[in-house]
Each structure stands twice: as structure tokens, then as C-alpha cells.
Motif scaffolding. Structure first.
Motif, PDB file in Angstrom:
ATOM      1  N   VAL A  55      -3.937   7.184   3.723  1.00 57.65           N
ATOM      2  CA  VAL A  55      -3.426   7.394   2.368  1.00 57.65           C
ATOM      3  C   VAL A  55      -2.157   8.247   2.429  1.00 57.65           C
ATOM      4  O   VAL A  55      -2.135   9.293   3.075  1.00 57.65           O
ATOM      5  CB  VAL A  55      -4.479   8.085   1.486  1.00 57.65           C
ATOM      6  CG1 VAL A  55      -3.935   8.303   0.082  1.00 57.65           C
ATOM      7  CG2 VAL A  55      -5.749   7.257   1.447  1.00 57.65           C
ATOM      8  N   PRO A  56      -1.073   7.812   1.784  1.00 60.87           N
ATOM      9  CA  PRO A  56       0.154   8.612   1.780  1.00 60.87           C
ATOM     10  C   PRO A  56      -0.014   9.918   1.018  1.00 60.87           C
ATOM     11  O   PRO A  56      -0.963  10.089   0.238  1.00 60.87           O
ATOM     12  CB  PRO A  56       1.172   7.691   1.100  1.00 60.87           C
ATOM     13  CG  PRO A  56       0.378   6.679   0.368  1.00 60.87           C
ATOM     14  CD  PRO A  56      -0.925   6.541   1.075  1.00 60.87           C
ATOM     15  N   ALA A  57       0.912  10.824   1.238  1.00 58.74           N
ATOM     16  CA  ALA A  57       0.858  12.131   0.580  1.00 58.74           C
ATOM     17  C   ALA A  57       1.012  11.989  -0.928  1.00 58.74           C
ATOM     18  O   ALA A  57       1.797  11.172  -1.413  1.00 58.74           O
ATOM     19  CB  ALA A  57       1.954  13.034   1.141  1.00 58.74           C
ATOM     20  N   PHE A  58       0.238  12.803  -1.657  1.00 58.69           N
ATOM     21  CA  PHE A  58       0.273  12.760  -3.123  1.00 58.69           C
ATOM     22  C   PHE A  58       0.731  14.115  -3.632  1.00 58.69           C
ATOM     23  O   PHE A  58       0.294  15.157  -3.139  1.00 58.69           O
ATOM     24  CB  PHE A  58      -1.108  12.430  -3.674  1.00 58.69           C
ATOM     25  CG  PHE A  58      -1.126  12.085  -5.137  1.00 58.69           C
ATOM     26  CD1 PHE A  58      -0.833  10.788  -5.563  1.00 58.69           C
ATOM     27  CD2 PHE A  58      -1.412  13.058  -6.090  1.00 58.69           C
ATOM     28  CE1 PHE A  58      -0.826  10.478  -6.910  1.00 58.69           C
ATOM     29  CE2 PHE A  58      -1.416  12.748  -7.436  1.00 58.69           C
ATOM     30  CZ  PHE A  58      -1.130  11.458  -7.844  1.00 58.69           C
ATOM     31  N   PRO A  59       1.628  14.141  -4.633  1.00 58.92           N
ATOM     32  CA  PRO A  59       2.118  15.428  -5.147  1.00 58.92           C
ATOM     33  C   PRO A  59       0.971  16.283  -5.684  1.00 58.92           C
ATOM     34  O   PRO A  59       0.124  15.781  -6.428  1.00 58.92           O
ATOM     35  CB  PRO A  59       3.100  15.025  -6.252  1.00 58.92           C
ATOM     36  CG  PRO A  59       2.776  13.610  -6.585  1.00 58.92           C
ATOM     37  CD  PRO A  59       2.240  12.999  -5.332  1.00 58.92           C
ATOM     38  N   VAL A  85       2.165   3.045  -0.969  1.00 52.78           N
ATOM     39  CA  VAL A  85       0.897   2.320  -1.133  1.00 52.78           C
ATOM     40  C   VAL A  85       1.143   0.820  -1.177  1.00 52.78           C
ATOM     41  O   VAL A  85       0.452   0.039  -0.514  1.00 52.78           O
ATOM     42  CB  VAL A  85       0.164   2.782  -2.413  1.00 52.78           C
ATOM     43  CG1 VAL A  85      -1.043   1.888  -2.689  1.00 52.78           C
ATOM     44  CG2 VAL A  85      -0.285   4.229  -2.272  1.00 52.78           C
ATOM     45  N   ARG A  86       2.155   0.404  -1.941  1.00 57.43           N
ATOM     46  CA  ARG A  86       2.441  -1.028  -2.068  1.00 57.43           C
ATOM     47  C   ARG A  86       2.865  -1.635  -0.740  1.00 57.43           C
ATOM     48  O   ARG A  86       2.508  -2.766  -0.422  1.00 57.43           O
ATOM     49  CB  ARG A  86       3.542  -1.238  -3.119  1.00 57.43           C
ATOM     50  CG  ARG A  86       3.973  -2.695  -3.290  1.00 57.43           C
ATOM     51  CD  ARG A  86       2.830  -3.582  -3.696  1.00 57.43           C
ATOM     52  NE  ARG A  86       3.209  -4.984  -3.716  1.00 57.43           N
ATOM     53  CZ  ARG A  86       2.368  -5.989  -3.905  1.00 57.43           C
ATOM     54  NH1 ARG A  86       1.080  -5.769  -4.063  1.00 57.43           N
ATOM     55  NH2 ARG A  86       2.802  -7.235  -3.924  1.00 57.43           N
ATOM     56  N   LEU A  91      -3.616  -1.221   1.764  1.00 58.09           N
ATOM     57  CA  LEU A  91      -3.685  -0.600   0.441  1.00 58.09           C
ATOM     58  C   LEU A  91      -2.979  -1.435  -0.617  1.00 58.09           C
ATOM     59  O   LEU A  91      -3.474  -1.595  -1.734  1.00 58.09           O
ATOM     60  CB  LEU A  91      -3.067   0.800   0.485  1.00 58.09           C
ATOM     61  CG  LEU A  91      -3.659   1.798   1.484  1.00 58.09           C
ATOM     62  CD1 LEU A  91      -2.934   3.134   1.382  1.00 58.09           C
ATOM     63  CD2 LEU A  91      -5.152   1.968   1.255  1.00 58.09           C
ATOM     64  N   GLY A  92      -1.801  -1.979  -0.263  1.00 56.31           N
ATOM     65  CA  GLY A  92      -1.010  -2.717  -1.234  1.00 56.31           C
ATOM     66  C   GLY A  92      -1.645  -4.008  -1.700  1.00 56.31           C
ATOM     67  O   GLY A  92      -1.340  -4.502  -2.791  1.00 56.31           O
ATOM     68  N   SER A  93      -2.523  -4.568  -0.883  1.00 55.43           N
ATOM     69  CA  SER A  93      -3.198  -5.816  -1.260  1.00 55.43           C
ATOM     70  C   SER A  93      -4.632  -5.579  -1.725  1.00 55.43           C
ATOM     71  O   SER A  93      -5.361  -6.538  -1.996  1.00 55.43           O
ATOM     72  CB  SER A  93      -3.194  -6.789  -0.077  1.00 55.43           C
ATOM     73  OG  SER A  93      -3.881  -6.225   1.032  1.00 55.43           O
ATOM     74  N   SER A  94      -5.041  -4.330  -1.810  1.00 52.85           N
ATOM     75  CA  SER A  94      -6.425  -4.025  -2.191  1.00 52.85           C
ATOM     76  C   SER A  94      -6.666  -4.315  -3.660  1.00 52.85           C
ATOM     77  O   SER A  94      -5.776  -4.153  -4.499  1.00 52.85           O
ATOM     78  CB  SER A  94      -6.747  -2.563  -1.889  1.00 52.85           C
ATOM     79  OG  SER A  94      -6.016  -1.690  -2.729  1.00 52.85           O
TER      80      SER A  94
END
Length: 472
Positions: A55-59, A85-86, A91-94
Motif C-alpha cells: 500500500v502506498p503512503a497515505f497523508p 494505487v491506480r 490494487l488498481g484492478s481490485s
């Protein structure tokens, strides 16, 4: 698809409390408005399902009210998060990510879930009316159209739905291929313009798949209607003798023979884009770009009025990217009901193997840059499927929104009208480029030319996105 969050809005909820809404744009068009808390909820779901390592970093959350500068900083961070995510293949195709976008799109446009009638256009201008729910996703709508036309299930995956804009000059602009994260009814309704239509068109590039489609009566009619339409709009080049042959076959009702003859013509199966600007071979050149036959074809008008034509093969493109630049929008000034395009400049840039040891970036400035990118990616995907011994297969997705109600009556595809006389100007295309060389790449064998290509010529094949220098 290009995801961005170019602006924020200060809005009020049902209780009268204000909050900051982040406007998510796809291809420069508003897709949905979401709150930070909604995106945080999505992030927590993704993290729980796929783990922290992917999972990428989230603010992070803030204790105190954000200043305008902090809001803008968070906007940029959320934009990078959505893009990451995209772009992630998992993740992008989930379904989790796509269903979040569909739900947010419907909530933003304030369209309740209800049964409606939607018009889908065929290539010959015929309308197919289907009964769907406003919450039906792209795959549901595609299958509803196939059912209405009596197109066999095994052929549904050979076709896709495209958003098309009719122009004042009678032509049309292909805006994008409808994606799994959007609701077609909501997408077309939010544009608030009769100039936009959803069109059914084949979604493959290899003409060998035409045989599968032509074995079925409905598939044959759809492909025939598209071929006639492409000839009439000048996408397929036809000289006078070929036109006579085609018209004779059309009058006889010989659809398969008509298509087989069309397959031998220049630019069969291509999608043509609106005139735009490129920096190759010189900056500021006007160009008409076509996508097909695993290549981007350029018709360039040089500053000295000279015309050049050439092609860039997808197997020689090392990578490509889409970038956008937008005019700043002050917080709270955007129109809450607006879903029209922003003032955005889109560019498609690809890194191209000009010769054995020379890579060069080529840039196209066009509002259809993302559509071009989608075409390139689908060509690469198709080549990889073919390389692995596979074929086009119908996507199998479970419907989350219930059963689509459809009419039991079947609607046949009508034959298009007879071809108009060809435009004489189409027969005088001057080709000044040399025949392009090819490379062998990951098992895709092709002939090699001993001659390197100069920077002033159009030629060569692209390399697949993500392949390193050692693979070129």
C-alpha cells in the motif's frame, strides 16, 4: 487513465458543517468528490486486504484545522496516492478500489439507483436501447447490449464501449474507452450534452480475430458496419478502383468478402485522432495520429508546409507517460454541478529506440493523449497474450448490483447505407519515410534491418513498457 486532484472545494454536509472536498478528475474531467475521511477508509480497507507492504503512503491525520497551504499539500499527497494505487497492477484492478470509485461517482452526481433506459450507438449510427440500473458498471452495460443484439457470450470480450463526442463538422472524437471503475449511465448523464454518445466498437487490434467475429451473424454485422463507417470517415484509405470493388461487394451483400478486401487496405482497424501538435521531427509540427497494427502512425505537416508520414511500432517503445498541466483553481470557486473538462493540457510522451544505441523522447500534445495511451497499452497487452499462446477471453465478473433487467426482444444490426464516393484528396497521401526496421524482443521475432534510422525519419518498433535497457 490519468488520475488527478487539481482542486478542492469547501462544502457543507447535511448538518450544516463545512468540510473540504477533494475533486478527483479522470482524463481532466471530474469523476467524483470525496472527503479525506472517505479516502482514509479506502486506504484502511486496502491495507487490511493486501498488507502494509504493497500500500502506498497515505497523508497522516492532523489534530488541528488545516491551513490553506496544508490543504493544498494534502491535495497533492492524495493525488499521488490515487495515482500510485491506480498504477499498481493488483490494487488498481481490485474490485475494492473500483467499487469505491463507482459509488463515489454516483454519490457526487446525486443519481439514485433506479431502472433507466440507456441508448448505445452502433458504428452505423443505429441506436440500441437497453434497460439497466443507474448503478450498473461498464461490464454490466456491455453484456446488456450483447444480450439485446443476441451477440454470443464468447464474443462479448471482443467488443468495448467508447465515449464519443460528435463534432460540428460531422466527424467524431473518441474521448475514451469506458473503464471498470465508472458507471456508464452516470458518466454520460453528467456531461449534460447531446454531443456525447456511448458507442459499441471492437476492442482488439489483431485482424486475425476478425475470423472469430465473422463466424457469427451478429458479430459479422457489427464488424461490417464498423468497417463501412471507418471507410466513409476516411480512416481507411481507398482508391477509386478499390472503392468500385467494395461497392460491388456491398451491393451483392457479400459482407465477409467486403471485410476481407478492407483488411488489405491501408489503415484498416486504426483509430484516428483529432489534429494535434508534436515535437517530432521538429517542435510545433501539426500532426494527425492514428493507432493500429501495433503502431502509432503520424501524418506530419512541417513548418515549411512539407508533409511527412511514418509509423512508430509499439514493440520499440521502451516506455511512455501521460502528463497534464492545469490552470490553478481557487478553493471554493469551482461549480459544484460542473462536470465539464477543465482547462488542461495533456501530453503523451514515449521513449523510442531510434537506432541501435539511441533513444529519443517524442511528445504529442493532444486532449486525446490518454486515449492514445490506452490504445498503446491494449496493443502491448494483446501482444503479450498472443506471445503466451492465449487469446481474447470474455471477462467474467460477478455482479454486485443485482440482475440487469433486459427486454426479451432481440434487435438485429441493420446494414449501413452504400458507400459514398471517396474523397479524391485521400488518394494523394505522400509517404516520404522509409520502411521501418524491427527488433526481436522477448520471443517476438521480426526481421532486422542493417540500416539504422535517422532522426528525421519515422520508423522502428517500440519496446514494452517497463522493459530495461538490457532487453532492448
Amino acid at each position: 487513465m490519468h488520475f488527478s486532484i487539481p482542486e478542492t472545494e469547501v462544502r457543507s454536509d447535511e448538518n450544516g458543517s463545512t468540510y473540504v472536498a477533494y475533486n478527483i478528475h479522470v482524463n481532466g474531467v471530474l469523476h467524483c468528490r470525496v472527503r479525506y475521511s472517505q479516502l482514509l477508509g479506502l486506504h484502511e480497507q486496502i491495507k487490511k486486504e493486501y498488507g502494509n507492504n504493497v500500500v502506498p503512503a497515505f497523508p497522516p491525520k492532523k489534530i488541528f484545522t488545516l491551513t490553506p497551504a496544508e490543504v493544498d499539500q494534502r491535495r497533492e499527497q492524495l493525488e499521488k496516492y490515487m495515482q500510485a494505487v491506480r498504477q499498481d497492477p493488483i490494487l488498481g484492478s481490485s474490485e475494492m478500489f473500483n467499487s469505491f470509485l463507482r459509488k463515489s461517482q454516483q454519490e457526487t452526481q446525486q443519481i439514485p439507483t433506479e431502472e433507466v433506459q440507456l441508448e448505445i450507438y452502433l458504428s452505423n449510427g443505429q441506436k440500441v436501447k437497453i434497460n439497466i440500473f443507474t448503478s450498473d458498471q461498464t461490464e454490466d452495460v456491455l453484456e446488456a447490449v450483447a444480450s439485446k443484439l443476441d451477440l454470443p457470450d464468447e464474443l462479448v470480450g471482443y467488443f468495448s464501449l467508447f465515449l464519443v463526442q460528435e463534432r460540428a463538422d460531422g466527424g467524431c472524437t473518441f474521448v475514451r474507452k469506458l473503464q471498470e471503475f465508472e458507471l456508464p449511465y452516470v458518466s454520460i448523464s453528467s456531461l449534460h450534452s447531446p454531443d456525447y454518445h456511448i458507442v459499441l466498437r471492437k476492442s482488439y487490434w489483431d485482424t486475425a480475430y476478425d475470423s472469430d467475429v465473422m463466424d457469427d451473424r451478429v458479430g459479422l454485422n457489427l464488424l461490417y458496419a464498423q468497417t463501412v463507417s471507418d471507410i466513409e470517415r476516411g480512416w481507411i484509405l481507398v482508391n477509386k478502383d478499390q472503392h468500385r470493388q467494395l461497392k460491388s461487394l456491398q451491393e451483392k451483400g457479400s459482407k465477409k468478402e467486403f471485410i476481407r478486401l478492407a483488411q488489405t487496405l491501408k489503415y484498416y482497424g486504426y483509430i484516428k485522432f483529432d489534429p494535434c501538435i508534436t515535437d517530432f521531427p521538429e517542435k510545433g509540427c501539426h500532426v494527425i495520429v492514428g493507432a493500429g497494427n501495433n503502431e502509432l502512425n503520424f501524418h506530419v505537416k512541417l513548418p515549411n508546409e512539407q508533409m511527412k508520414e511514418g509509423s512508430f511500432k509499439v514493440t520499440r517503445m521502451r516506455c511512455w507517460r501521460v502528463t497534464s498541466s492545469q490552470l490553478p483553481v481557487a478553493n471554493g470557486t469551482a461549480n459544484p454541478s460542473s462536470s465539464t473538462k477543465c482547462d488542461v493540457k495533456l501530453e503523451l510522451a514515449f521513449e523510442y529506440l531510434m537506432s541501435k544505441d539511441r533513444l529519443q523522447w517524442v511528445t504529442i500534445t493532444s486532449q486525446q493523449a490518454i486515449m492514445m495511451s490506452i490504445c498503446l497499452q491494449s496493443m502491448v497487452d494483446e501482444l503479450m497474450i498472443k506471445k503466451s499462446g492465449g487469446s481474447i477471453k470474455k471477462m467474467q465478473k460477478k455482479r454486485l448490483n443485482g440482475t440487469v433487467h433486459r427486454s426479451d426482444s432481440q434487435q438485429a444490426v441493420k446494414s449501413p447505407p452504400l458507400l459514398d464516393s471517396p474523397d479524391p484528396s485521400r488518394e494523394h497521401v505522400v509517404k516520404l519515410s522509409t520502411k521501418l526496421s524491427s527488433v526481436s524482443l522477448r520471443g517476438l521475432s521480426s526481421s532486422n534491418s542493417a540500416n539504422d534510422i535517422s532522426g528525421n525519419d519515422f520508423h522502428g518498433n517500440y519496446a514494452f513498457e517497463g522493459i530495461g535497457d538490457d532487453d532492448l
